[in-house]
Scaffold this motif. Sequence first.
Motif, PDB file in Angstrom:
ATOM      1  N   HIS A  69     -35.455  60.323 124.717  1.00 30.09           N
ATOM      2  CA  HIS A  69     -36.603  59.962 123.836  1.00 30.09           C
ATOM      3  C   HIS A  69     -37.236  61.348 123.234  1.00 30.09           C
ATOM      4  CE1 HIS A  69     -39.852  57.055 123.299  1.00 30.09           C
ATOM      5  NE2 HIS A  69     -39.826  57.738 122.542  1.00 30.09           N
TER       6      HIS A  69
ATOM      7  N   HIS B 145     -38.021  62.911 119.084  1.00 27.79           N
ATOM      8  CA  HIS B 145     -38.421  62.343 117.800  1.00 27.79           C
ATOM      9  C   HIS B 145     -38.147  63.665 117.016  1.00 27.79           C
ATOM     10  CE1 HIS B 145     -40.005  58.393 118.066  1.00 27.79           C
ATOM     11  NE2 HIS B 145     -40.360  58.846 119.375  1.00 27.79           N
TER      12      HIS B 145
ATOM     13  N   LYS C 186     -33.313  51.109 119.081  1.00 27.11           N
ATOM     14  CA  LYS C 186     -34.636  51.261 119.685  1.00 27.11           C
ATOM     15  C   LYS C 186     -35.366  50.467 118.500  1.00 27.11           C
ATOM     16  CE  LYS C 186     -38.666  53.326 120.592  1.00 27.11           C
ATOM     17  NZ  LYS C 186     -39.142  54.604 120.218  1.00 27.11           N
TER      18      LYS C 186
ATOM     19  N   HIS D   7     -41.251  54.622 127.763  1.00 26.97           N
ATOM     20  CA  HIS D   7     -42.861  55.139 128.133  1.00 26.97           C
ATOM     21  C   HIS D   7     -43.779  54.196 128.469  1.00 26.97           C
ATOM     22  CE1 HIS D   7     -43.842  53.511 124.086  1.00 26.97           C
ATOM     23  NE2 HIS D   7     -43.356  54.467 123.502  1.00 26.97           N
TER      24      HIS D   7
ATOM     25  N   ASP E 172     -40.599  61.721 125.276  1.00 23.61           N
ATOM     26  CA  ASP E 172     -41.096  61.212 123.872  1.00 23.61           C
ATOM     27  C   ASP E 172     -41.787  62.619 123.132  1.00 23.61           C
ATOM     28  OD1 ASP E 172     -42.131  59.689 121.945  1.00 23.61           O
ATOM     29  OD2 ASP E 172     -43.633  58.638 123.165  1.00 23.61           O
TER      30      ASP E 172
END
Length: 451
Positions: free
Chosen positions: A59, A61, A146, A238, A311
Amino acid sequence: MSPTLAIRSRHVVTPRGVEDAVVQAQAGRITAVTPGGPRGPATLDLGDLWLLPGLVDTHVHINEPGRTEWEGFVTATRAAAAGGVTTLVDMPLNSIPATTTVAGLRAKTTAAEGKCGVDIGFWGGVVPGNARELVGLAAAGVLGFKCFLAPSGVDEFKHVAEGDLREAIPVIARLGLPLLVHAELPRALDEAARGSAGGDPRRYATWLASRPRRAETEAVELLIRLSRETGCRVHVVHVSAGEAVPLLREARAQGVAITAETCPHYLVLAAEEIGDGRTEFKCAPPIREHENRERLWDALREGVLDLIATDHSPCPPALKEPASGDFMKAWGGIASLELSLAVLWTEARGRGFTPADLARWMSAAPARLAGLEGTKGAIAVGHDADLVVFNPNAEFTVDAARLRQRHPITPYAGRRLVGRVERVFLRGECVFDGVEFPGAALGAHPGPHQR
Ligand code: ZN
């Protein structure tokens, strides 16, 4: 042929347990894991330091291309290597274009070319109207998909409603890939926003009240129903609300193919400790109270929560609204690729866990989620020689300015942490030696399509 790498440790974490063993590798793969030996003159002897399988963070970004000023492949993968993460899987949003079409995926892989210090995979995105793209994205190598059930925070990645999911899920189920879901329902969020309107936006409690636990549990109930009906593998990203745990436990006991993750910040931080205007602590769903945090640890211990992913979601400093301290306006996201192992070990060691538990949650289980369990996530013969030398006793204080991520923003600034990544190998090559990155740009795209 003699091995190109031989490492001995008294604490090698293998699928059999923790062993005093020598790990040998040749041409990037592990060729032997031998308890007790053999030890040649070229064997690197770690003594009491631990040898863990490289972490797999599913996870992350990265934001490049399109929002490269937020984070990019060079900085994110350096942060990853320094944190013991040898494989990461990039989320389909926050870059422009989003990874919702094959062309979007090509833009990503082109932008990543020659820049990655660790191996990197990609999730594709499910947005309203793109069900017809999913087969092509899978053929082009995405590891799964996702979607968001609530607004994602960026305009180019719209959230889906149940009707959109009913178009996409049968396709994903046929592909045998997982669907990862941001599980908060907009109806509960809208109600809560009306209730908390007029609250002081500098107070953390105002933000917390706007993202109630109910938004998560109602979303998890919907996902359980859809997974049960269609057989699609669903993964809840999450999880922050402890109330989701009994729902997941019951569904799994009934054979529903649903898995779940939580993140370091939900396990380590607590709402009671977040001061006014401290927007570096903002993420969605939010960091909740102490009592809730303990329920998440219990769920990891029990195995109802399968894994921990970061995340990692950075942004430029100004978007964190440091001047106003306005939680409602600030970008939500916490970047922790480099610190997650130490942050979690600092907290886990006092709860009776060992580094082997962290390897289970941060390496083996995420590798399974991404379908990489044949090559990643274990110190075992035939697997990639992705290895982390970990010192569970070394202490350090977090200096945000020295982090390798693009921007020095972290809720962990100034924290005293225990557990240091001393050295990292990617497919047998040293990519982090404790200070520098000797194997820059060795990262490749792992995936079933490669082998
Ligand atoms: Zn995310």
